[in-house]
Design an enzyme around this catalytic site. Structure first.
Site, PDB file in Angstrom:
ATOM      1  N   ARG A 143     -13.901  -5.327  13.817  1.00 31.90           N
ATOM      2  CA  ARG A 143     -12.697  -4.450  13.485  1.00 31.90           C
ATOM      3  C   ARG A 143     -12.835  -2.976  13.997  1.00 31.90           C
ATOM      4  NH1 ARG A 143     -10.178  -5.935   8.389  1.00 31.90           N
ATOM      5  NH2 ARG A 143     -10.399  -8.189   8.312  1.00 31.90           N
ATOM      6  N   ASP A 156       1.467  -0.201  -0.723  1.00 31.81           N
ATOM      7  CA  ASP A 156       0.054  -0.622  -0.174  1.00 31.81           C
ATOM      8  C   ASP A 156      -0.887   0.458   0.095  1.00 31.81           C
ATOM      9  OD1 ASP A 156      -0.651  -3.622   1.292  1.00 31.81           O
ATOM     10  OD2 ASP A 156      -1.696  -1.811   2.237  1.00 31.81           O
TER      11      ASP A 156
HETATM   12  C1  LIG Z   1      -4.644  -9.575   1.709  1.00 32.36           C
HETATM   13  S1  LIG Z   1      -3.463  -8.645   1.560  1.00 32.36           S
HETATM   14  C2  LIG Z   1      -2.369  -9.379   0.153  1.00 32.36           C
HETATM   15  C3  LIG Z   1      -0.995  -9.269   0.450  1.00 32.36           C
HETATM   16  C4  LIG Z   1      -0.054 -10.175  -0.567  1.00 32.36           C
HETATM   17  N1  LIG Z   1      -0.448  -9.695  -1.920  1.00 32.36           N
HETATM   18  C5  LIG Z   1      -0.350 -11.537  -0.654  1.00 32.36           C
HETATM   19  O1  LIG Z   1      -0.985 -12.050  -1.397  1.00 32.36           O
HETATM   20  O2  LIG Z   1       0.112 -12.462   0.487  1.00 32.36           O
HETATM   21  C6  LIG Z   1      -4.051  -7.435   0.983  1.00 32.36           C
HETATM   22  C7  LIG Z   1      -3.572  -6.089   0.829  1.00 32.36           C
HETATM   23  O3  LIG Z   1      -3.985  -5.201   0.138  1.00 32.36           O
HETATM   24  C8  LIG Z   1      -4.015  -3.841   0.650  1.00 32.36           C
HETATM   25  N2  LIG Z   1      -5.160  -3.029   0.007  1.00 32.36           N
HETATM   26  C9  LIG Z   1      -6.509  -3.141   0.219  1.00 32.36           C
HETATM   27  N3  LIG Z   1      -7.157  -2.036  -0.548  1.00 32.36           N
HETATM   28  C10 LIG Z   1      -6.301  -1.540  -1.385  1.00 32.36           C
HETATM   29  C11 LIG Z   1      -5.977  -0.408  -2.050  1.00 32.36           C
HETATM   30  N4  LIG Z   1      -7.245   0.198  -2.648  1.00 32.36           N
HETATM   31  N5  LIG Z   1      -4.932  -0.077  -2.688  1.00 32.36           N
HETATM   32  C12 LIG Z   1      -3.869  -0.841  -2.258  1.00 32.36           C
HETATM   33  N6  LIG Z   1      -3.718  -1.625  -1.284  1.00 32.36           N
HETATM   34  C13 LIG Z   1      -4.881  -2.044  -0.921  1.00 32.36           C
HETATM   35  C14 LIG Z   1      -4.284  -4.117   2.068  1.00 32.36           C
HETATM   36  O4  LIG Z   1      -3.819  -2.929   2.954  1.00 32.36           O
HETATM   37  C15 LIG Z   1      -3.670  -5.349   2.348  1.00 32.36           C
HETATM   38  O5  LIG Z   1      -2.319  -5.228   2.884  1.00 32.36           O
END
Ligand SMILES: C[S@@+](CC[C@H](N)C(=O)[O-])C[C@H]1O[C@@H](n2cnc3c(N)ncnc32)[C@H](O)[C@@H]1O
Length: 290
Positions: free
Chosen positions: A32, A140
């Site tokens: 990454r 997010d």
């Molecule tokens: C794998 S995606 C999940 C998206 C959706 N909830 C789903 O299940 O399809 C995880 C998301 O969590 C966000 N994320 C990671 N750490 C985070 C944090 N500390 N606070 C808020 N969002 C976070 C990432 O940017 C990413 O867009």
């Protein structure tokens, strides 16, 4: 990357986003961050770390965002949306009939497929919900995914993943090779940048929270802290939908499983004052990243 560089990055990511990398994930960090380093004119990770140690705030934000996993798709896993249509809405709509409003939070909403899937489910009930105020809040950590979500523009590949063709035709407009979700669905979703490690009490109370496929990246203490705070922003009869690999069991009794509905939880009215992980205090010191 030296072991010291890796330790520095692990510590920083844990503190800024909660990402809990095990000792053997150097390959992930390299895959990454080497492209990111090159993009900003640096020779590699050692240079990147040097700049970050010098306090390059924008670069730190880029590194944290680059390390998030944003995988998502419309109606991901299907079951949560069956629960929404078959359990959550049938229970909550009669319960909210007097105030005619419903607040839903998609925490960690990534590029928008989750909140827009929720919005389409509600739009399908437009007749029943005439005159209701429906709020869907999508948050997010990553500004980049939020921008894409706000635009609501998806590739052919993205709309082919999980989205029934009837809903594509009904709620999207083709723009060349891309598809944009229509303005009335976009208007149902409010976007906000929010780090789940930080206080989110200002969002107000929710009837439904989707918090899916993000807690898997966090350690137990961070999960506990988030569950405790989610319980505080949830109506007593509200419902929490977790991802397929996530559970409150063994972490907190702030929520209890909804009978026979996998991944669905409700605030626990009988819980004790103490969390299950007695004594564990999550390290939630956040240094402003932006
Ligand atoms: C794998 S995606 C999940 C998206 C959706 N909830 C789903 O299940 O399809 C995880 C998301 O969590 C966000 N994320 C990671 N750490 C985070 C944090 N500390 N606070 C808020 N969002 C976070 C990432 O940017 C990413 O867009």
């Amino acid at each position: 990357m030296t072991p010291a560089d890796y330790d520095f990055l692990r510590g920083l990511l844990k503190e800024r986003s909660g990402l809990d990398l095990s000792a053997d994930k150097q390959y992930l960090v390299e895959s990454r961050l080497v492209p990111l380093a090159r993009r900003v004119g640096l020779s590699g990770i050692p240079d990147l770390v040097l700049k970050m140690k010098g306090g390059a705030a924008a670069l730190i934000t880029d590194v944290v965002e680059a390390m998030t996993t944003n995988e998502t798709f419309f109606f991901r896993d299907k079951v949560p949306f069956d629960h929404l249509n078959g359990t959550m809405l049938p229970a909550l709509l009669p319960a909210r009939a007097a105030r005619r409003s419903l607040r839903i939070w998609s925490a960690a909403s990534s590029t928008g497929q989750e909140p827009y899937s929720i919005a389409m489910c509600l739009k399908e009930k437009a007749a029943e919900l005439a005159g209701w105020r429906i709020e869907i809040v999508a948050t997010d950590l990553s500004q980049e995914v939020l921008e894409k979500s706000r635009a609501g523009i998806y590739s052919q590949f993205e709309v082919q993943r999980g989205l029934p063709i009837q809903l594509l035709v009904k709620y999207f407009t083709q723009k060349g090779e891309l598809w944009q979700i229509n303005a009335d669905i976009r208007a149902m979703v409010q976007h906000r940048q929010l780090n789940l490690l930080q206080d989110f009490s200002q969002l107000g109370k929710f009837d439904i929270i989707f918090c899916r496929n993000v807690l898997i990246y966090f350690d137990l203490a961070t999960k506990l802290s988030i569950f405790e705070r989610l319980a505080k922003v949830m109506e007593p009869d509200g419902m929490l939908m977790l991802g397929a690999a996530e559970t409150v069991v063994g972490v907190t009794d702030a929520f209890r499983p909804y009978p026979d509905r996998r991944g669905l939880y409700q605030p626990n009215p009988t819980r004790g004052a103490r969390p299950l992980l007695g004594g564990v205090q999550p390290a939630l010191k956040i240094v402003a990243a932006r």
